[in-house]
Structures are given as C-alpha cells and as structure tokens.
Write a protein that holds these residues in place. Structure first.
Motif, PDB file in Angstrom:
ATOM      1  N   ILE A  72      42.305 -21.002   5.932  1.00 51.95           N
ATOM      2  CA  ILE A  72      42.724 -20.974   4.531  1.00 51.95           C
ATOM      3  C   ILE A  72      41.795 -21.925   3.770  1.00 51.95           C
ATOM      4  O   ILE A  72      41.951 -23.141   3.814  1.00 51.95           O
ATOM      5  CB  ILE A  72      44.209 -21.400   4.383  1.00 51.95           C
ATOM      6  N   GLU A  73      40.818 -21.344   3.086  1.00 54.05           N
ATOM      7  CA  GLU A  73      39.744 -22.125   2.452  1.00 54.05           C
ATOM      8  C   GLU A  73      40.246 -22.912   1.241  1.00 54.05           C
ATOM      9  O   GLU A  73      40.820 -22.347   0.318  1.00 54.05           O
ATOM     10  CB  GLU A  73      38.632 -21.171   2.020  1.00 54.05           C
ATOM     11  N   ALA A  82      34.617 -27.388  -9.693  1.00 56.66           N
ATOM     12  CA  ALA A  82      35.473 -28.165  -8.798  1.00 56.66           C
ATOM     13  C   ALA A  82      35.275 -27.808  -7.330  1.00 56.66           C
ATOM     14  O   ALA A  82      35.840 -28.460  -6.458  1.00 56.66           O
ATOM     15  CB  ALA A  82      36.931 -27.972  -9.180  1.00 56.66           C
ATOM     16  N   ASN A  83      34.486 -26.759  -7.035  1.00 54.70           N
ATOM     17  CA  ASN A  83      34.254 -26.319  -5.645  1.00 54.70           C
ATOM     18  C   ASN A  83      35.557 -25.962  -4.931  1.00 54.70           C
ATOM     19  O   ASN A  83      35.678 -26.146  -3.726  1.00 54.70           O
ATOM     20  CB  ASN A  83      33.496 -27.383  -4.844  1.00 54.70           C
ATOM     21  N   ARG A  84      36.517 -25.458  -5.665  1.00 52.20           N
ATOM     22  CA  ARG A  84      37.800 -25.108  -5.074  1.00 52.20           C
ATOM     23  C   ARG A  84      37.660 -23.834  -4.246  1.00 52.20           C
ATOM     24  O   ARG A  84      37.031 -22.876  -4.667  1.00 52.20           O
ATOM     25  CB  ARG A  84      38.853 -24.913  -6.162  1.00 52.20           C
ATOM     26  N   PRO A 139      22.920 -23.778   3.658  1.00 54.15           N
ATOM     27  CA  PRO A 139      24.059 -23.578   4.569  1.00 54.15           C
ATOM     28  C   PRO A 139      25.353 -23.434   3.784  1.00 54.15           C
ATOM     29  O   PRO A 139      25.515 -24.017   2.723  1.00 54.15           O
ATOM     30  CB  PRO A 139      24.079 -24.847   5.410  1.00 54.15           C
ATOM     31  N   TYR A 140      26.247 -22.667   4.347  1.00 57.79           N
ATOM     32  CA  TYR A 140      27.571 -22.462   3.769  1.00 57.79           C
ATOM     33  C   TYR A 140      28.379 -23.716   4.036  1.00 57.79           C
ATOM     34  O   TYR A 140      28.554 -24.119   5.175  1.00 57.79           O
ATOM     35  CB  TYR A 140      28.184 -21.238   4.449  1.00 57.79           C
ATOM     36  N   GLN A 141      28.846 -24.351   2.997  1.00 55.42           N
ATOM     37  CA  GLN A 141      29.637 -25.573   3.131  1.00 55.42           C
ATOM     38  C   GLN A 141      31.050 -25.297   2.633  1.00 55.42           C
ATOM     39  O   GLN A 141      31.272 -25.180   1.430  1.00 55.42           O
ATOM     40  CB  GLN A 141      29.014 -26.698   2.306  1.00 55.42           C
ATOM     41  N   ALA A 142      31.958 -25.156   3.557  1.00 62.62           N
ATOM     42  CA  ALA A 142      33.345 -24.900   3.180  1.00 62.62           C
ATOM     43  C   ALA A 142      34.277 -25.649   4.121  1.00 62.62           C
ATOM     44  O   ALA A 142      33.920 -25.952   5.257  1.00 62.62           O
ATOM     45  CB  ALA A 142      33.648 -23.405   3.231  1.00 62.62           C
ATOM     46  N   ARG A 143      35.457 -25.948   3.606  1.00 60.83           N
ATOM     47  CA  ARG A 143      36.514 -26.551   4.410  1.00 60.83           C
ATOM     48  C   ARG A 143      37.792 -25.788   4.156  1.00 60.83           C
ATOM     49  O   ARG A 143      37.969 -25.165   3.109  1.00 60.83           O
ATOM     50  CB  ARG A 143      36.714 -28.021   4.033  1.00 60.83           C
TER      51      ARG A 143
END
Length: 160
Positions: A72-73, A82-84, A139-143
């Motif tokens: 769930i990103e 906001a990079n939400r 690179p894909y940067q996600a959390r």
C-alpha cells in the motif's frame, strides 16, 4: 528484483488490467476513465452494475510480487509536490487488486484503505518498494505498508 525496467512493470500492470477487466466484465459494464481524470485521482475504471445501473469508480493494482502482503504505497518520489503515494491520494471508490501468485482478486473500499492506513502503519511499518524499477533515467523511489493479504481480506471481498 534489481534491474527491472519501467516498461516491464508497466507491461505487468497492463496484463493485470486485462485480467481484472475480464474478471469483472460478467457483472459490470467497464468504461475507461479519461486520462486527465486518471492522473488527478488514481482512477482506472468506471463500473456500471448490470443489475442496478449503479456507477462507481475503481483503482486497479496488480501485485506480481505479493505472496503474503499487499504493498500500500504511501510515498512516491516525483508524484506531485508532497510525493504522496497512490493510497493517500486515490479518489476511486474501490481498490481492486489482482494477486497473480494466488490467482485471486481482492476488492476493498478505498475509504477503508485510507481509514486503516494509520493503524497499518503502526502495526506493519513502512518499507521501500521491493523493486528498483528504473523509469525516466532514475530509480523508482517509493515506500509503503506491507499489509498482510489476510488483513486486507477482512475489509473486502476475495474471489477467484
């Protein structure tokens, strides 16, 4: 999963969309969302129920890496000021996730996903995306939150 390209992940997503469309097409008339609306609200499809004519919006996700958890990103670099992540900004009424490993579809109200984020964050923490997909030269940067599939099932519908 290092070295996965943006195109590979895009192609997986398109494959998942086709599977989800086939899955839901027996009960719903499925319409595409205009691209401007999709960009604004993370909405992939407009469903019209064949039995009731009720119309609602759906966000599609395919998690080809999911075995026990769904990602769930909550953060995605380069996604607005906001990079939400999609889970925080999605305007769809429902989230439909195709889980290839189990060949199942999970449908959860998006309002439930959003309401549970604080609880899930405290319970399961936040982790970086498992792949390092390269897109647009970066690179894909996600959390996101690795929510157990069994937890998601409690809040939605799970079917073949």
């Amino acid at each position: 999963m290092n070295g996965v390209t943006f195109k590979q992940k895009y192609d997986e997503g398109k494959e998942g969309e086709l599977i989800l469309d086939r899955h839901f097409s027996t009960k719903y008339i499925i319409g595409d969302i205009p691209s401007a609306m999709e960009r604004v609200g993370d909405i992939d499809r407009l469903f019209t129920c064949c039995a009731t004519n009720q119309v609602f919006t759906v966000e599609y996700k395919s998690d080809f890496e999911a075995v026990m958890n769904v990602f769930i990103e909550t953060y995605c670099e380069g996604r607005g000021e906001a990079n939400r992540g999609w889970a925080l900004d999605c305007l769809a009424q429902y989230l439909a996730i195709y889980i290839p490993h189990w060949n199942k579809v999970l449908t959860v109200p998006m309002s439930t996903v959003k309401a549970r984020i604080p609880e899930w964050l405290g319970k399961y923490g936040e982790s970086p995306a498992r792949d390092k997909t390269v897109g647009r030269g970066k690179p894909y940067q996600a959390r996101g939150i690795p929510v157990p599939i069994q937890e998601m099932i409690k809040h939605g519908k799970y079917r073949d």
